[in-house]
Every structure is written in structure tokens, then in C-alpha cells.
Design a protein around this motif. Sequence first.
Motif, PDB file in Angstrom:
ATOM      1  N   GLY A  87       0.818  -1.211   0.000  1.00  0.00           N
ATOM      2  CA  GLY A  87       0.000   0.000   0.000  1.00  0.00           C
ATOM      3  C   GLY A  87       0.843   1.247   0.000  1.00  0.00           C
ATOM      4  N   ASP A  88       1.980   1.226   0.707  1.00  0.00           N
ATOM      5  CA  ASP A  88       2.863   2.383   0.748  1.00  0.00           C
ATOM      6  C   ASP A  88       3.571   2.605  -0.574  1.00  0.00           C
ATOM      7  OD1 ASP A  88       2.151   2.891   3.338  1.00  0.00           O
ATOM      8  OD2 ASP A  88       3.928   1.946   4.221  1.00  0.00           O
ATOM      9  N   ALA A  89       3.846   1.542  -1.304  1.00  0.00           N
ATOM     10  CA  ALA A  89       4.549   1.680  -2.577  1.00  0.00           C
ATOM     11  C   ALA A  89       3.703   2.439  -3.585  1.00  0.00           C
ATOM     12  CB  ALA A  89       4.919   0.305  -3.122  1.00  0.00           C
ATOM     13  N   SER A  90       2.367   2.353  -3.478  1.00  0.00           N
ATOM     14  CA  SER A  90       1.519   3.065  -4.424  1.00  0.00           C
ATOM     15  C   SER A  90       1.477   4.565  -4.116  1.00  0.00           C
ATOM     16  CB  SER A  90       0.106   2.487  -4.384  1.00  0.00           C
ATOM     17  OG  SER A  90      -0.469   2.716  -3.112  1.00  0.00           O
ATOM     18  N   LYS A  91       1.888   4.968  -2.924  1.00  0.00           N
ATOM     19  CA  LYS A  91       1.874   6.375  -2.549  1.00  0.00           C
ATOM     20  C   LYS A  91       3.217   7.055  -2.798  1.00  0.00           C
ATOM     21  CE  LYS A  91      -0.694   7.584   0.984  1.00  0.00           C
ATOM     22  NZ  LYS A  91      -1.137   7.784   2.358  1.00  0.00           N
ATOM     23  N   VAL A  92       4.084   6.439  -3.586  1.00  0.00           N
ATOM     24  CA  VAL A  92       5.416   6.978  -3.833  1.00  0.00           C
ATOM     25  C   VAL A  92       5.500   7.491  -5.265  1.00  0.00           C
ATOM     26  CG1 VAL A  92       7.849   6.376  -4.057  1.00  0.00           C
ATOM     27  CG2 VAL A  92       6.532   5.514  -2.134  1.00  0.00           C
ATOM     28  N   ILE A  93       6.054   8.695  -5.407  1.00  0.00           N
ATOM     29  CA  ILE A  93       6.309   9.266  -6.740  1.00  0.00           C
ATOM     30  C   ILE A  93       7.811   9.471  -6.845  1.00  0.00           C
ATOM     31  CG2 ILE A  93       5.923  11.219  -8.275  1.00  0.00           C
ATOM     32  CD1 ILE A  93       3.272  11.680  -6.848  1.00  0.00           C
ATOM     33  N   ASP A  94       8.433   8.788  -7.804  1.00  0.00           N
ATOM     34  CA  ASP A  94       9.875   8.910  -8.023  1.00  0.00           C
ATOM     35  C   ASP A  94      10.135  10.004  -9.051  1.00  0.00           C
ATOM     36  OD1 ASP A  94      10.835   6.841  -6.328  1.00  0.00           O
ATOM     37  OD2 ASP A  94      10.096   5.375  -7.768  1.00  0.00           O
ATOM     38  N   VAL A  95      10.904  11.003  -8.652  1.00  0.00           N
ATOM     39  CA  VAL A  95      11.275  12.088  -9.552  1.00  0.00           C
ATOM     40  C   VAL A  95      12.788  12.026  -9.723  1.00  0.00           C
ATOM     41  CG1 VAL A  95      11.261  14.575  -9.945  1.00  0.00           C
ATOM     42  CG2 VAL A  95       9.371  13.503  -8.715  1.00  0.00           C
ATOM     43  N   SER A  96      13.227  11.915 -10.967  1.00  0.00           N
ATOM     44  CA  SER A  96      14.664  11.866 -11.263  1.00  0.00           C
ATOM     45  C   SER A  96      15.069  13.156 -11.958  1.00  0.00           C
ATOM     46  CB  SER A  96      14.992  10.677 -12.161  1.00  0.00           C
ATOM     47  OG  SER A  96      14.643   9.476 -11.520  1.00  0.00           O
ATOM     48  N   VAL A  97      16.228  13.668 -11.563  1.00  0.00           N
ATOM     49  CA  VAL A  97      16.775  14.875 -12.180  1.00  0.00           C
ATOM     50  C   VAL A  97      18.129  14.506 -12.758  1.00  0.00           C
ATOM     51  CG1 VAL A  97      17.470  17.265 -11.807  1.00  0.00           C
ATOM     52  CG2 VAL A  97      15.616  16.297 -10.449  1.00  0.00           C
TER      53      VAL A  97
END
Length: 144
Positions: free
Chosen positions: A58-68
Motif C-alpha cells: 500500500g505504501d509503494a503506491s503512494k510513492v512518486i519517483d522524480v529523477s533529475v
Amino acid sequence: MNFQRGRKKEEPEINLVPMIDVLLVILIFLVITTTYSKFSELEITLPQVAATEEERAGDASKVIDVSVSATGDYTINLTPIKFTSIESLRDALQSAANNQKNPVIIISADAKAAHQSVITVMEAARLAGYNQVTFTTEVLGDNP
């Protein structure tokens, strides 16, 4: 043999003023040249959580990975984003969140990325109303 009768011998005396002056100069020198190291240390006991597999999923679905990248290009959840303004980056974060309340924004920035690029992602997350922002790091081993 005392050839001068009637004259008393001068009593020897120690003049302390020059000695005090020298000691003050030494004291001032020591105060100026001493480096003061301030060691501040916080002893923190971090909380520990025992999560079940359902909670982790459930926690993995609340993660947004932003790469710069080093050139300042952005990707959100492995999807390249065309950056035109902070508002467009904010909209991309909101669409990646899929109407989730306060997802965790994980920023992975290249070591050569401009500081401003990372601040832009943080500002876009703030404008979107997301206040859980974290950074990924890499542990350096024997490799430079």
C-alpha cells in the motif's frame, strides 16, 4: 668595606609590572590563537516499525519517483517530462499522484545536477500540496 658612611644600602626590590605585562601578552596570544571546536551531537533514537506485506504494498503506491539528470531533465515514475514551468511540473506531479492524498515524493538527482533543478522539484511539490519530500542517496564503497 663601606666607604660611604651614613648612606644606607638600598633594599633590593622586584618590579612586578614588566612581568605582569609579559604574562598579559602571552595570555592574549593564547586566546587569539586557540581554535575552539564546537562539537554538537544529537543522540537520536529513531522509531522502528514492523510493517506487514500488505502495508508495504500500500505504501509503494503512494510513492512518486522524480529523477533529475545532470542536464536538468526530469522524469516522473520513469516517464520523461517536458519542463516548461514550475506549474507544468506541479501538474505532472498531481497527475502521477492519481488523486492520492499526500504521496511521498522521492527525488533522485544526479551528482552533477544543478541545485536549482532540485529546488524546482521541491517547489513544484509544495505548490501541489505535497509535504513529504525525501532524497535518495548512494553509499560510496571502494569505487570512486
